[in-house]
Enzyme design. Sequence first.
Site, PDB file in Angstrom:
ATOM      1  N   HIS A 200       1.732   4.468  -2.819  1.00 32.05           N
ATOM      2  CA  HIS A 200       1.622   6.264  -2.212  1.00 32.05           C
ATOM      3  C   HIS A 200       3.514   7.078  -2.763  1.00 32.05           C
ATOM      4  O   HIS A 200       3.402   7.406  -3.808  1.00 32.05           O
ATOM      5  CB  HIS A 200       2.074   6.587  -1.419  1.00 32.05           C
ATOM      6  CG  HIS A 200       0.122   6.320  -0.649  1.00 32.05           C
ATOM      7  ND1 HIS A 200      -0.691   6.490  -1.246  1.00 32.05           N
ATOM      8  CD2 HIS A 200      -0.180   5.985   0.798  1.00 32.05           C
ATOM      9  CE1 HIS A 200      -1.640   6.277  -0.283  1.00 32.05           C
ATOM     10  NE2 HIS A 200      -1.117   6.052   1.077  1.00 32.05           N
TER      11      HIS A 200
ATOM     12  N   HIS B 172       0.608  -1.617   0.195  1.00 29.07           N
ATOM     13  CA  HIS B 172       0.477  -0.112   0.032  1.00 29.07           C
ATOM     14  C   HIS B 172       0.714   0.829  -0.007  1.00 29.07           C
ATOM     15  O   HIS B 172       0.796   2.444  -0.794  1.00 29.07           O
ATOM     16  CB  HIS B 172      -0.716   0.134   1.323  1.00 29.07           C
ATOM     17  CG  HIS B 172      -1.592   1.000   1.250  1.00 29.07           C
ATOM     18  ND1 HIS B 172      -2.928   1.171   1.220  1.00 29.07           N
ATOM     19  CD2 HIS B 172      -1.057   2.252   1.912  1.00 29.07           C
ATOM     20  CE1 HIS B 172      -3.524   2.868   1.478  1.00 29.07           C
ATOM     21  NE2 HIS B 172      -2.293   3.449   1.827  1.00 29.07           N
ATOM     22  N   GLU B 173       2.244   1.206   0.988  1.00 30.25           N
ATOM     23  CA  GLU B 173       2.641   2.586   0.453  1.00 30.25           C
ATOM     24  C   GLU B 173       3.898   3.033   0.139  1.00 30.25           C
ATOM     25  O   GLU B 173       3.768   3.887  -0.900  1.00 30.25           O
ATOM     26  CB  GLU B 173       3.531   2.429   2.378  1.00 30.25           C
ATOM     27  CG  GLU B 173       3.101   2.618   4.122  1.00 30.25           C
ATOM     28  CD  GLU B 173       2.077   3.234   3.514  1.00 30.25           C
ATOM     29  OE1 GLU B 173       2.331   4.390   3.643  1.00 30.25           O
ATOM     30  OE2 GLU B 173       0.830   3.507   4.909  1.00 30.25           O
TER      31      GLU B 173
ATOM     32  N   HIS C  86      -5.255   7.749  -1.649  1.00 32.50           N
ATOM     33  CA  HIS C  86      -5.630   6.382  -1.322  1.00 32.50           C
ATOM     34  C   HIS C  86      -7.287   6.810  -2.761  1.00 32.50           C
ATOM     35  O   HIS C  86      -7.563   7.517  -3.270  1.00 32.50           O
ATOM     36  CB  HIS C  86      -6.968   7.215   0.166  1.00 32.50           C
ATOM     37  CG  HIS C  86      -5.218   6.335   1.052  1.00 32.50           C
ATOM     38  ND1 HIS C  86      -5.503   7.648   2.036  1.00 32.50           N
ATOM     39  CD2 HIS C  86      -4.743   5.585   1.080  1.00 32.50           C
ATOM     40  CE1 HIS C  86      -4.402   7.132   2.918  1.00 32.50           C
ATOM     41  NE2 HIS C  86      -4.098   6.094   2.159  1.00 32.50           N
TER      42      HIS C  86
END
Lengths: 77, 367
Positions: free
Chosen positions: B123, B119-120, B129
């Site tokens: 980014h 997930h990170e 998101h």
Amino acid sequence: GPLRSDDDDGWFVAEKYLRRLYGLSPGLRGARTSSSEFQTKIKEMQRFFKLKVTGNLDDNTLDLMKEPRCGVPDVAE
Amino acid sequence: YNHFPRDLKWMTNAITFRILNYTPDLKKSDVDRAIRTALNVWADVTPLTFKKLYQGNADIMISFGTKEHGDHNPFDGPDGLLAHAYPPGQGIGGDTHFDEDEHWTKDSSTYNLFIVAAHELGHALGMSHSSDPGALMYPVYSYATGYPLSVDDINGIQALYGPNPDSKKVQPKPDAPTKCDPMLSFDAVTELRGETIIFKDEYYWRLHPQMPEPEQTLIKSTWPSISKKVDAAYENPEKDLVIIFSGIRMWALNGYNLVDGYPKYIHKLGLPKKIRKVDAAVHIKDTGKTLLFTEEEYWSYDEETGTMDTGYPRSIEEDFPGMDDEVDAAVFQHGYLYFFHDHLQYEYSYTSRKVIRIMRTNSFLNC
């Protein structure tokens, strides 16, 4: 000082959450009921998570705020 | 999916990363593997490549820290915020920080480092998101096994970098079903200690009397060891058990916890071996019987004696007048039996033996 009630604790969690992730401005605000910025930020959060958009800190909204999550601000830079 | 404002992205496809320190929760090699696997998740669907550096400045600097850890963006102790990462850019851009106050794992207990890292790093590559609960970039942690990217994530990252020229085949995570889709059908419905659980594809909705909106979760996130799809489910409140059927197997839940000794074969209930799945199941509290629906017939199981009643199977169409001949899901609530078939639900009075109302399936989800 007096102990915080459960309700106060919820507001504390919500305020911290919205400041951190939805850019709620810090500082002293007036009565909660007239806090339109607070409501706007809650609505923004409820809309994103597809919750019922009420602007109120209901249990459903608060539960989601308490879930473990990623801390990257939703607004970049 | 969402990108950061101005669609921030790396201007090169050859990206470097460096792991500055390690969590003591895992072996160093496990951290290395989690990060590398998380990067590969994104590399598989883009032309991006990731080279590990051991010194100097890398595009993506990865570290573990607690509270204020040098970027004026402090962590908050155990739980709450787990990690954060900066969008692509010079300096801190792309840097990825994990909260060392969390307990990092490589399984489903506490927080799985691979899932959070994937997930990170999304980014760090320019993904913001997503509001799709099935997407990896949804900002709330949930554990799942298998390939972590949904179609939404893949579309998002490919909008920035394009597809992988080698076009590797990946099996995206399934899209979460939309609750207000007028053609929505259910796989299974059951009560669970006053809540209602609705299974659909690889997800379930949880309806709580005090919650205005249903909550949607991947089945695997809550029960990693049960099948990813559920055929039928029912609650026996006397035994405080929920039985979940998938194919020829069944599992038992006590609350949200799986009961030891399962899965068992559905034939243990007395169903003949030719039955390979149960379409729907419902427990009638007043009679102590559980009705099991299979294709156009149903069976009656006596919970007290643990045996199948004689004289079954019987025809659904004949015994439940007004109903379709097949059932996807069934639940007993407020003195009525609710049957679901395709996009329709039938409110059936068990005492007067007739269909009272026919509604859309999705009205059960307040649509």
